[in-house]
Design a protein around this motif. Structure first.
Motif, PDB file in Angstrom:
ATOM      1  N   ARG A  77      -3.526  -2.122  -7.835  1.00 10.99           N
ATOM      2  CA  ARG A  77      -2.984  -2.541  -9.127  1.00 10.99           C
ATOM      3  C   ARG A  77      -1.458  -2.534  -9.105  1.00 10.99           C
ATOM      4  O   ARG A  77      -0.839  -1.713  -8.438  1.00 10.99           O
ATOM      5  CB  ARG A  77      -3.466  -1.619 -10.240  1.00 10.99           C
ATOM      6  CG  ARG A  77      -4.792  -2.015 -10.837  1.00 10.99           C
ATOM      7  CD  ARG A  77      -4.674  -3.239 -11.744  1.00 10.99           C
ATOM      8  NE  ARG A  77      -3.966  -2.897 -12.977  1.00 10.99           N
ATOM      9  CZ  ARG A  77      -2.778  -3.370 -13.314  1.00 10.99           C
ATOM     10  NH1 ARG A  77      -2.127  -4.184 -12.515  1.00 10.99           N
ATOM     11  NH2 ARG A  77      -2.214  -3.025 -14.453  1.00 10.99           N
ATOM     12  N   MET A  78      -0.892  -3.459  -9.829  1.00 12.02           N
ATOM     13  CA  MET A  78       0.567  -3.547  -9.950  1.00 12.02           C
ATOM     14  C   MET A  78       0.898  -4.194 -11.284  1.00 12.02           C
ATOM     15  O   MET A  78       0.142  -5.043 -11.771  1.00 12.02           O
ATOM     16  CB  MET A  78       1.132  -4.387  -8.791  1.00 12.02           C
ATOM     17  CG  MET A  78       2.630  -4.572  -8.811  1.00 12.02           C
ATOM     18  SD  MET A  78       3.513  -3.005  -8.594  1.00 12.02           S
ATOM     19  CE  MET A  78       5.198  -3.603  -8.449  1.00 12.02           C
ATOM     20  N   ASP A  79       1.999  -3.769 -11.900  1.00 13.37           N
ATOM     21  CA  ASP A  79       2.497  -4.404 -13.124  1.00 13.37           C
ATOM     22  C   ASP A  79       3.727  -5.232 -12.797  1.00 13.37           C
ATOM     23  O   ASP A  79       4.504  -4.891 -11.891  1.00 13.37           O
ATOM     24  CB  ASP A  79       2.826  -3.353 -14.184  1.00 13.37           C
ATOM     25  CG  ASP A  79       1.573  -2.786 -14.840  1.00 13.37           C
ATOM     26  OD1 ASP A  79       0.506  -3.431 -14.711  1.00 13.37           O
ATOM     27  OD2 ASP A  79       1.652  -1.718 -15.470  1.00 13.37           O
ATOM     28  N   ALA A  80       3.914  -6.291 -13.545  1.00 16.32           N
ATOM     29  CA  ALA A  80       4.945  -7.272 -13.219  1.00 16.32           C
ATOM     30  C   ALA A  80       6.367  -6.802 -13.506  1.00 16.32           C
ATOM     31  O   ALA A  80       7.326  -7.474 -13.110  1.00 16.32           O
ATOM     32  CB  ALA A  80       4.676  -8.575 -13.980  1.00 16.32           C
ATOM     33  N   ASP A  81       6.516  -5.672 -14.189  1.00 15.84           N
ATOM     34  CA  ASP A  81       7.872  -5.166 -14.445  1.00 15.84           C
ATOM     35  C   ASP A  81       8.204  -3.942 -13.601  1.00 15.84           C
ATOM     36  O   ASP A  81       9.234  -3.300 -13.797  1.00 15.84           O
ATOM     37  CB  ASP A  81       8.061  -4.851 -15.929  1.00 15.84           C
ATOM     38  CG  ASP A  81       7.032  -3.860 -16.461  1.00 15.84           C
ATOM     39  OD1 ASP A  81       6.060  -3.557 -15.735  1.00 15.84           O
ATOM     40  OD2 ASP A  81       7.193  -3.402 -17.608  1.00 15.84           O
ATOM     41  N   VAL A 137      -4.217  11.099 -15.960  1.00 16.76           N
ATOM     42  CA  VAL A 137      -3.511  11.682 -14.813  1.00 16.76           C
ATOM     43  C   VAL A 137      -3.411  10.712 -13.641  1.00 16.76           C
ATOM     44  O   VAL A 137      -3.110  11.122 -12.526  1.00 16.76           O
ATOM     45  CB  VAL A 137      -4.183  12.993 -14.367  1.00 16.76           C
ATOM     46  CG1 VAL A 137      -3.974  14.084 -15.392  1.00 16.76           C
ATOM     47  CG2 VAL A 137      -5.676  12.788 -14.118  1.00 16.76           C
ATOM     48  N   LEU A 138      -3.675   9.438 -13.891  1.00 18.22           N
ATOM     49  CA  LEU A 138      -3.492   8.411 -12.869  1.00 18.22           C
ATOM     50  C   LEU A 138      -2.566   7.336 -13.425  1.00 18.22           C
ATOM     51  O   LEU A 138      -2.778   6.828 -14.527  1.00 18.22           O
ATOM     52  CB  LEU A 138      -4.828   7.779 -12.482  1.00 18.22           C
ATOM     53  CG  LEU A 138      -5.773   8.673 -11.680  1.00 18.22           C
ATOM     54  CD1 LEU A 138      -7.219   8.310 -11.963  1.00 18.22           C
ATOM     55  CD2 LEU A 138      -5.493   8.554 -10.190  1.00 18.22           C
ATOM     56  N   ILE A 139      -1.501   7.017 -12.688  1.00 15.08           N
ATOM     57  CA  ILE A 139      -0.560   5.980 -13.108  1.00 15.08           C
ATOM     58  C   ILE A 139      -1.159   4.631 -12.712  1.00 15.08           C
ATOM     59  O   ILE A 139      -1.279   4.323 -11.525  1.00 15.08           O
ATOM     60  CB  ILE A 139       0.811   6.197 -12.445  1.00 15.08           C
ATOM     61  CG1 ILE A 139       1.356   7.588 -12.814  1.00 15.08           C
ATOM     62  CG2 ILE A 139       1.795   5.100 -12.879  1.00 15.08           C
ATOM     63  CD1 ILE A 139       2.590   7.989 -12.014  1.00 15.08           C
ATOM     64  N   HIS A 140      -1.543   3.858 -13.706  1.00 16.47           N
ATOM     65  CA  HIS A 140      -2.334   2.653 -13.464  1.00 16.47           C
ATOM     66  C   HIS A 140      -1.735   1.729 -12.398  1.00 16.47           C
ATOM     67  O   HIS A 140      -2.433   1.321 -11.463  1.00 16.47           O
ATOM     68  CB  HIS A 140      -2.531   1.905 -14.786  1.00 16.47           C
ATOM     69  CG  HIS A 140      -3.651   0.916 -14.749  1.00 16.47           C
ATOM     70  ND1 HIS A 140      -3.850  -0.008 -15.740  1.00 16.47           N
ATOM     71  CD2 HIS A 140      -4.636   0.685 -13.845  1.00 16.47           C
ATOM     72  CE1 HIS A 140      -4.907  -0.756 -15.453  1.00 16.47           C
ATOM     73  NE2 HIS A 140      -5.399  -0.356 -14.314  1.00 16.47           N
ATOM     74  N   PRO A 141      -0.451   1.332 -12.493  1.00 15.86           N
ATOM     75  CA  PRO A 141       0.090   0.416 -11.482  1.00 15.86           C
ATOM     76  C   PRO A 141       0.346   1.058 -10.127  1.00 15.86           C
ATOM     77  O   PRO A 141       0.900   0.415  -9.234  1.00 15.86           O
ATOM     78  CB  PRO A 141       1.397  -0.070 -12.111  1.00 15.86           C
ATOM     79  CG  PRO A 141       1.797   1.012 -13.045  1.00 15.86           C
ATOM     80  CD  PRO A 141       0.527   1.583 -13.571  1.00 15.86           C
ATOM     81  N   SER A 142      -0.081   2.320  -9.963  1.00 11.47           N
ATOM     82  CA  SER A 142       0.088   2.971  -8.656  1.00 11.47           C
ATOM     83  C   SER A 142      -1.222   3.078  -7.889  1.00 11.47           C
ATOM     84  O   SER A 142      -1.226   3.547  -6.746  1.00 11.47           O
ATOM     85  CB  SER A 142       0.666   4.386  -8.834  1.00 11.47           C
ATOM     86  OG  SER A 142      -0.353   5.320  -9.182  1.00 11.47           O
TER      87      SER A 142
END
Length: 349
Positions: A77-81, A137-142
């Protein structure tokens, strides 16, 4: 990577992805109905690894479609910003290959933009599972997710989409909780592999009230599932499924407390329903003193997870301290003796 009107930052994200030291990947970009120059900027990149899909504006639908078209053994997963560090994919791929029991792996991150701070996350599966009771406790884009785990999860749940559309603004939190309840294992690498942007235009800033409410909904879902579905021997279940090492006495203590409170809650409920004539020398309430069962159950759930700390809970829901006054509900966490606590609107609580 979903993107909506990301023209101002999409190039930073793209450069960080395409410049990874690990290069055997496809980049699935879901344009979520952008109205700016996002699509044109993406199309300027002549890289055969990029697969661009254009969707109408519906974030969770775009997320689910992206999952469905991805072909790799792993989904990242990755976010565009945001921006990846150069070795992110290599580090996470190596870890997942070496730990076939892990379904989802995140990492630490560092914020940039409006703030500069280190975001540390729990590393071990047991800490992540317990931590999910209180926050995400999980950073979604990581995260990197094993495709086989995704397929197994969706087949078990008999559903066609991974993310639950009813939990907008907390769809990832809901997913982790559901996977935890289904027995999938988690990890977080104690390395900063992501630069996480902070700004006033983020969803978490613009829709804070909705984020907090949906977060509370996920917590209630998790708590209710644990109270209802775990075997009576909670500590044995946790030890068997989480493989708690002796080096974590604090976790064992918390699980022992959970077992105690689960037994206490069941005793209080049986007492309230008249199945136990006396509890701590107190007789069962008369029928005219009883209230709706759902309120008793929710009070038990909130108590069991320590969310009975009402000032903090009321503040998170943007409710005034005197929002609840007038009706009696059973507060099983008030002390050793069952007691009535007054609230105004049981349904709100």
């Amino acid at each position: 990577m979903p993107v909506y009107n990301g023209a101002s930052c999409i190039e930073d994200a793209l450069c960080s992805i395409l410049g990874q030291s690990f290069n055997d990947f496809e980049l699935v970009i879901m344009d979520d109905g952008s109205t700016d120059d996002t699509v044109e900027i993406i199309q300027e990149y002549a890289d055969e690894r990029i697969h661009l899909y254009r969707c109408r504006h519906d974030f969770i639908a775009s997320l689910n479609q992206g999952i469905s078209v991805a072909k790799g053994d792993y989904i990242v997963r990755m976010d565009a910003d945001d921006k990846m560090f150069p070795d992110r994919l290599a580090e996470q791929f190596r870890f997942m290959e070496e730990h076939p029991d892990i379904a989802v792996c995140g990492s630490w991150a560092r914020t940039f933009g409006a703030s500069d701070e280190l975001l540390r996350t729990s590393e071990q599966d047991v800490d992540i599972r317990v931590g999910l009771l209180y926050h995400n406790v999980l950073i979604h884009p990581s995260v990197i997710i094993r495709r086989q785990a995704v397929e197994n999860f969706m087949r078990t749940k008999n559903r066609r989409e991974l993310y639950d559309r009813d939990y907008i603004y907390a769809e990832d939190y809901k997913l982790w909780v559901e996977m935890a309840l289904s027995g999938f294992r988690f990890a977080n690498l104690p390395k900063v592999l992501l630069l996480y942007r902070r700004s006033d235009s983020q969803v978490t800033s613009l829709f804070l009230d909705q984020v907090m409410r949906k977060t509370a909904d996920v917590q209630h879902y998790y708590m209710e599932a644990l109270v209802r579905e775990l075997p009576d021997d909670v500590s044995s279940w946790y030890i068997r499924n989480m493989e708690i090492p002796e080096s974590l006495p604090g976790v064992k203590k918390r699980l022992s407390e959970a077992l105690f409170w689960k037994d206490e809650i069941y005793n209080y409920i049986r007492w309230y329903k008249g199945e136990i004539p006396r509890l701590y020398f107190t007789p069962s309430p008369l029928p005219e003193q009883c209230i709706e069962w759902d309120t008793v159950q929710m009070s038990a759930i909130l108590t069991w997870t320590e969310l009975h700390q009402k000032p903090k809970y009321l503040e998170s829901l943007r409710l005034s301290p005197n929002a609840f006054s007038g009706k009696k509900v059973l507060d099983v966490g008030a002390g050793p003796v069952p007691s009535g606590t007054c609230f105004d609107d049981c349904r709100l609580f």
